[in-house]
Design a protein around this motif. Sequence first.
Motif, mmCIF file in Angstrom:
data_model
loop_
_atom_site.group_PDB
_atom_site.id
_atom_site.type_symbol
_atom_site.label_atom_id
_atom_site.label_comp_id
_atom_site.label_asym_id
_atom_site.label_seq_id
_atom_site.Cartn_x
_atom_site.Cartn_y
_atom_site.Cartn_z
ATOM 1 N N GLU A 69 0.823 -1.204 0.000
ATOM 2 C CA GLU A 69 0.000 0.000 0.000
ATOM 3 C C GLU A 69 0.863 1.263 0.000
ATOM 4 O O GLU A 69 0.529 2.254 -0.659
ATOM 5 N N THR A 70 1.978 1.223 0.710
ATOM 6 C CA THR A 70 2.887 2.371 0.718
ATOM 7 C C THR A 70 3.478 2.591 -0.669
ATOM 8 O O THR A 70 3.534 3.725 -1.171
ATOM 9 N N LEU A 71 3.930 1.499 -1.290
ATOM 10 C CA LEU A 71 4.495 1.605 -2.639
ATOM 11 C C LEU A 71 3.441 2.074 -3.633
ATOM 12 O O LEU A 71 3.696 2.971 -4.445
ATOM 13 N N GLY A 72 2.246 1.444 -3.569
ATOM 14 C CA GLY A 72 1.182 1.817 -4.500
ATOM 15 C C GLY A 72 0.772 3.265 -4.350
ATOM 16 O O GLY A 72 0.611 3.985 -5.354
ATOM 17 N N GLY A 73 0.621 3.739 -3.124
ATOM 18 C CA GLY A 73 0.233 5.123 -2.901
ATOM 19 C C GLY A 73 1.306 6.101 -3.355
ATOM 20 O O GLY A 73 1.004 7.104 -4.014
ATOM 21 N N SER A 74 2.552 5.788 -3.038
ATOM 22 C CA SER A 74 3.646 6.687 -3.414
ATOM 23 C C SER A 74 3.806 6.772 -4.923
ATOM 24 O O SER A 74 3.947 7.866 -5.491
ATOM 25 N N LEU A 75 3.762 5.615 -5.605
ATOM 26 C CA LEU A 75 3.920 5.613 -7.057
ATOM 27 C C LEU A 75 2.722 6.238 -7.752
ATOM 28 O O LEU A 75 2.863 6.811 -8.834
ATOM 29 N N SER A 76 1.536 6.126 -7.165
ATOM 30 C CA SER A 76 0.367 6.786 -7.742
ATOM 31 C C SER A 76 0.550 8.294 -7.745
ATOM 32 O O SER A 76 0.230 8.970 -8.732
ATOM 33 N N ILE A 77 1.082 8.830 -6.656
ATOM 34 C CA ILE A 77 1.318 10.272 -6.575
ATOM 35 C C ILE A 77 2.376 10.698 -7.585
ATOM 36 O O ILE A 77 2.229 11.708 -8.286
ATOM 37 N N VAL A 78 3.458 9.902 -7.683
ATOM 38 C CA VAL A 78 4.503 10.201 -8.660
ATOM 39 C C VAL A 78 3.941 10.139 -10.081
ATOM 40 O O VAL A 78 4.231 10.998 -10.928
ATOM 41 N N ALA A 79 3.125 9.110 -10.361
ATOM 42 C CA ALA A 79 2.551 8.946 -11.699
ATOM 43 C C ALA A 79 1.669 10.125 -12.070
ATOM 44 O O ALA A 79 1.698 10.608 -13.211
ATOM 45 N N VAL A 80 0.868 10.597 -11.130
ATOM 46 C CA VAL A 80 0.000 11.758 -11.396
ATOM 47 C C VAL A 80 0.851 12.996 -11.680
ATOM 48 O O VAL A 80 0.538 13.784 -12.578
ATOM 49 N N GLY A 81 1.942 13.163 -10.934
ATOM 50 C CA GLY A 81 2.825 14.290 -11.198
ATOM 51 C C GLY A 81 3.416 14.242 -12.595
ATOM 52 O O GLY A 81 3.442 15.241 -13.311
ATOM 53 N N LEU A 82 3.862 13.043 -13.013
ATOM 54 C CA LEU A 82 4.451 12.888 -14.339
ATOM 55 C C LEU A 82 3.434 13.116 -15.449
ATOM 56 O O LEU A 82 3.716 13.791 -16.440
ATOM 57 N N VAL A 83 2.246 12.525 -15.298
ATOM 58 C CA VAL A 83 1.258 12.643 -16.365
ATOM 59 C C VAL A 83 0.730 14.075 -16.447
ATOM 60 O O VAL A 83 0.413 14.568 -17.536
ATOM 61 N N THR A 84 0.648 14.775 -15.319
ATOM 62 C CA THR A 84 0.228 16.177 -15.339
ATOM 63 C C THR A 84 1.259 17.022 -16.074
ATOM 64 O O THR A 84 0.913 17.861 -16.920
ATOM 65 N N TRP A 85 2.529 16.792 -15.772
ATOM 66 C CA TRP A 85 3.591 17.506 -16.474
ATOM 67 C C TRP A 85 3.530 17.207 -17.970
ATOM 68 O O TRP A 85 3.671 18.106 -18.797
ATOM 69 N N MET A 86 3.311 15.932 -18.317
ATOM 70 C CA MET A 86 3.274 15.539 -19.722
ATOM 71 C C MET A 86 2.115 16.207 -20.457
ATOM 72 O O MET A 86 2.274 16.691 -21.581
ATOM 73 N N VAL A 87 0.944 16.246 -19.836
ATOM 74 C CA VAL A 87 -0.233 16.840 -20.473
ATOM 75 C C VAL A 87 -0.009 18.328 -20.752
ATOM 76 O O VAL A 87 -0.285 18.822 -21.853
ATOM 77 N N PHE A 88 0.535 19.041 -19.770
ATOM 78 C CA PHE A 88 0.779 20.464 -19.973
ATOM 79 C C PHE A 88 1.955 20.702 -20.913
ATOM 80 O O PHE A 88 1.959 21.668 -21.688
ATOM 81 N N TRP A 89 2.958 19.819 -20.859
ATOM 82 C CA TRP A 89 4.093 19.947 -21.781
ATOM 83 C C TRP A 89 3.631 19.785 -23.224
ATOM 84 O O TRP A 89 4.027 20.557 -24.095
ATOM 85 N N MET A 90 2.801 18.791 -23.488
ATOM 86 C CA MET A 90 2.296 18.572 -24.841
ATOM 87 C C MET A 90 1.453 19.751 -25.292
ATOM 88 O O MET A 90 1.509 20.169 -26.452
ATOM 89 N N ARG A 91 0.701 20.328 -24.377
ATOM 90 C CA ARG A 91 -0.137 21.481 -24.713
ATOM 91 C C ARG A 91 0.719 22.667 -25.154
ATOM 92 O O ARG A 91 0.344 23.432 -26.037
ATOM 93 N N ARG A 92 1.894 22.805 -24.542
ATOM 94 C CA ARG A 92 2.763 23.946 -24.842
ATOM 95 C C ARG A 92 3.647 23.718 -26.066
ATOM 96 O O ARG A 92 3.907 24.643 -26.833
ATOM 97 N N THR A 93 4.161 22.500 -26.240
ATOM 98 C CA THR A 93 5.222 22.273 -27.218
ATOM 99 C C THR A 93 4.809 21.456 -28.426
ATOM 100 O O THR A 93 5.639 21.215 -29.301
ATOM 101 N N ALA A 94 3.559 21.009 -28.499
ATOM 102 C CA ALA A 94 3.145 20.167 -29.624
ATOM 103 C C ALA A 94 3.385 20.863 -30.962
ATOM 104 O O ALA A 94 3.711 20.224 -31.959
#
Length: 297
Positions: A69-94
Motif C-alpha cells: 500500500e505504501t508503494l502503490g500510494g507513493s507511485l500513484s502520486i509520482v505517476a500523477v505528477g508525471l502525467v500532469t507535467w506531460m499533459v501540460f508539456w504537450m499542450r505547450r510544445t506540440a
Amino acid sequence: MFSNYLIGLREGLEASLVVCILIAYLVKTGRRDALRPIWTGIAVAVLIAMGFGCALEFGSQELTFQAQETLGGSLSIVAVGLVTWMVFWMRRTARHLKAELHGKLDAALAMGTGALVATAFLAVGREGLETALFVWASVHAASDGTPRPLIGVALGLATAVLLGWLFYRGALRINLAKFFTWTGGMLVVVAAGVLAYGFHDLQEADRIPGLTNLAFDISDTIPPDSWYGTLLKGVFNFQPDPTVLQVTVWLLYLIPALAFFFAPVGFGSGKGKVKAPDDAPDDQGSRSSTAPQTPQA
C-alpha cells in the motif's frame, strides 16, 4: 475500463506520432539506411517500458500488505505528477514537436549509428516509462479483480498503433490540436481519481491518518459491485465511501488543473489560444492535421 482505454490511447498515440515523424523524415530525406537503428532504439525502449511495468506488478506482490500500500500510494502520486507535467508539456510544445525531433535526428545522423539508436530510444522511452507507471497506478486504483483494466489499456494501445499507421499512410486526417486538448482534459480527471486513491493507499498503510474519517458513505445507493458502481469506478476511480482526505485531495487537484489547462491564456502562449501542432488545422478548419507521408517512388 474506459479510463484505462483512454490512458492507452492518449499515451500510445503520442509515442506513435513520434515514431511516425522519425520514420517519415528519414524516408523523405532518402536515408532509409538509418531506419534499422531507429527501429532498434524503439524496440529497446518498448522492452524496457514493458520490463518496468512487469517489475512494478510482480515485484510489489512479494511485499507485505503495508509495504504494498505504501508503494502503490507513493507511485500513484509520482505517476500523477508525471502525467500532469506531460499533459501540460504537450499542450505547450506540440506545435514545435516535429521541428525539434527533426533537429535531433539531423544531429544523430551526423554522429553515427549509436546516436540514432539513442535518439529513438530517448524519444520513445520517456513516453514508455511514463505510460507504464501511470497505467500501473491506474490499474491498481481501478482493479476490481477482473482483467478489464488491462484489456482497456491493451485496446487503447492497439488503437493508438493503428491510428499512427493510418496517419503515416495519409489515410486518416484528424484535428490533433483538439484531440490532445480534450483527451488531456479527460486524463486530468482520471489523474485526480488516481491521486485520491494513492492517498487512500497511504492511509491504509497507516502512513497518513484519517482512514476511518469518511466524507460520506453512499454504498447503499451506489453499491461497489453494481454495474453502475463498477462503471463509475472504472471511468472516474469513484469510491462510494471516500475519506475526507481523498475528497479534499481530489478537489484541490482537479479544479486548479482543469482551470489552468482550459484557460484562454496559458503557460506562455501569449495569444489566448492553445497552440496547435505543426500539422494541425487552422482556425477556419481549412486544413486537417496528418502525419508526414512517404514520398512517391
